[in-house]
Scaffold this active site. Structure first.
Site, PDB file in Angstrom:
ATOM      1  CD  GLU A   1       4.683   6.586   9.769  1.00 35.57           C
ATOM      2  OE1 GLU A   1       4.487   7.650  10.382  1.00 35.57           O
ATOM      3  OE2 GLU A   1       4.332   6.379   8.606  1.00 35.57           O
TER       4      GLU A   1
ATOM      5  CG  ASP B   1       3.322   9.725  13.337  1.00 40.14           C
ATOM      6  OD1 ASP B   1       4.368   9.937  12.683  1.00 40.14           O
ATOM      7  OD2 ASP B   1       2.198   9.639  12.821  1.00 40.14           O
TER       8      ASP B   1
ATOM      9  CB  ILE C   1       7.146  13.895  10.679  1.00 37.09           C
ATOM     10  CG1 ILE C   1       8.523  14.399  11.126  1.00 37.09           C
ATOM     11  CG2 ILE C   1       6.425  14.948   9.847  1.00 37.09           C
ATOM     12  CD1 ILE C   1       9.396  14.921   9.998  1.00 37.09           C
ATOM     13  CG  ASP C   2       0.170  12.663  11.990  1.00 40.36           C
ATOM     14  OD1 ASP C   2       0.124  11.640  11.280  1.00 40.36           O
ATOM     15  OD2 ASP C   2      -0.802  13.400  12.198  1.00 40.36           O
TER      16      ASP C   2
ATOM     17  CB  THR D   1       5.310  12.507   6.027  1.00 39.67           C
ATOM     18  OG1 THR D   1       5.625  12.001   7.326  1.00 39.67           O
ATOM     19  CG2 THR D   1       6.574  12.543   5.195  1.00 39.67           C
TER      20      THR D   1
ATOM     21  CG  ASP E   1      -1.422   7.615  12.276  1.00 40.80           C
ATOM     22  OD1 ASP E   1      -0.675   8.573  12.015  1.00 40.80           O
ATOM     23  OD2 ASP E   1      -1.453   6.573  11.601  1.00 40.80           O
TER      24      ASP E   1
END
Ligand code: IPD
Ligand code: CA
Ligand code: CA
Ligand code: CA
Length: 272
Positions: free
Chosen positions: A76, A96, A98-99, A101, A215
């Site tokens: 990302e 990803d 940190i999904d 955030t 995602d």
């Protein structure tokens, strides 16, 4: 040939390593800035974790770059920094860092690290680590899906009136169409964890317009290996790059959600 080098425990250890980085970052003051909109947040930790994952994967899997393969990474934050986000046939890690955030910024405990892997555009491997409770979701195509080593199974519910639906805050108007006939709707602010809840059978369906491949990639393998469906919002096959997804435990519930979405279906161009 390529896949024999893939080893779930190793990737899991990597996710866990990054989780420790995310957990310690939670306790520190965060450097928050925004990207496309004021609510599209990014922190230093998002960048650091993505760099850490990519450099660790390169180091742990040097054999992934033999002459006939061009190992690629889609992440990302690299994409936001201008690295072309394009899924080709080459073995590709889809990350990803940190999904969730926004949850991370608020220390709201729904934050995950998500790492997927595709070869010839087919999803082969998915690992998602819930950073706050240490739950590890893993799946490899053809080998089942697991949560902390215990096999996952989606919900077998076919009756929409008994379905719990997960979605995102951007779609509240759609909930007006979808929710009356279902049991209830939840929004947790982490698409990857919402999708893991479909894999574990804790909820019956999830949908969103606007998701990116990072995602969906890992979660799609996990849900399919748990017996569920991950499809396009039009009801057709999932296109990882289309930014549209419906996931469900049963085809009946998936079809219900798809049907409700049809009058309001967005095309790819409508997504920001
Ligand atoms: C976001 C979260 C959120 C979803 C957004 C995603 P991020 O990911 O998964 O639940 O609604 O579409 O972009 O930006 O926190 O990695
Ligand atoms: Ca983001
Ligand atoms: Ca995300
Ligand atoms: Ca992210």
């Amino acid at each position: 040939m390529f896949l024999i080098y893939i080893n779930n425990p190793c990737i899991a250890a990597l996710a866990a390593e990054n989780t420790i980085a995310v957990q310690s970052a939670v306790k520190q003051e965060k450097q928050v800035s925004s990207k496309s909109t004021p609510t599209d947040l990014v922190t230093e930790a998002d960048h650091q974790v993505e760099e850490l994952i990519i450099s660790t994967l390169r180091e742990k899997y040097p054999s992934h770059t033999p002459v006939d393969y061009n190992l690629r990474f889609i992440g990302e934050e690299s994409s936001a920094a201008g690295v072309k986000c394009e899924l080709r046939d080459d073995p590709t890690w889809i990350i990803d860092p940190i999904d969730g955030t926004c949850n991370f910024v608020h220390s709201f405990p729904m934050v995950a690290v998500s790492i997927g892997f595709a070869v010839k555009k087919e999803l082969e491997l998915g690992v998602i680590y819930h950073c706050f409770d240490g739950t590890l979701y893993t799946a490899r195509k053809g080998h089942g899906a697991f949560c902390n080593g215990v096999r996952l199974q989606v919900s077998k519910e076919k009756d929409v009136s008994k379905a719990l639906i997960l979605t995102e805050i951007a779609h509240l108007l759609m909930e007006v169409r979808i929710s009356p006939l279902t049991r209830s709707v939840r929004i947790i602010g982490s698409s990857t964890l919402a999708l893991c809840h479909i894999a574990s059978g804790a909820a019956e369906a999830y949908y969103q317009y606007g998701l990116h491949c990072w995602d969906i990639a890992a979660a799609a393998v996990i849900i399919r290996e748990a017996g569920g469906y991950v499809i396009d919002t039009t009801g057709g096959p999932l296109d990882l790059m289309s930014r549209r997804v419906v996931a469900a435990g049963t085809r009946q519930i998936a079809d219900y959600v798809v049907k409700q979405l049809q009058p309001i279906n967005y095309g790819r161009d409508d997504l920001t």
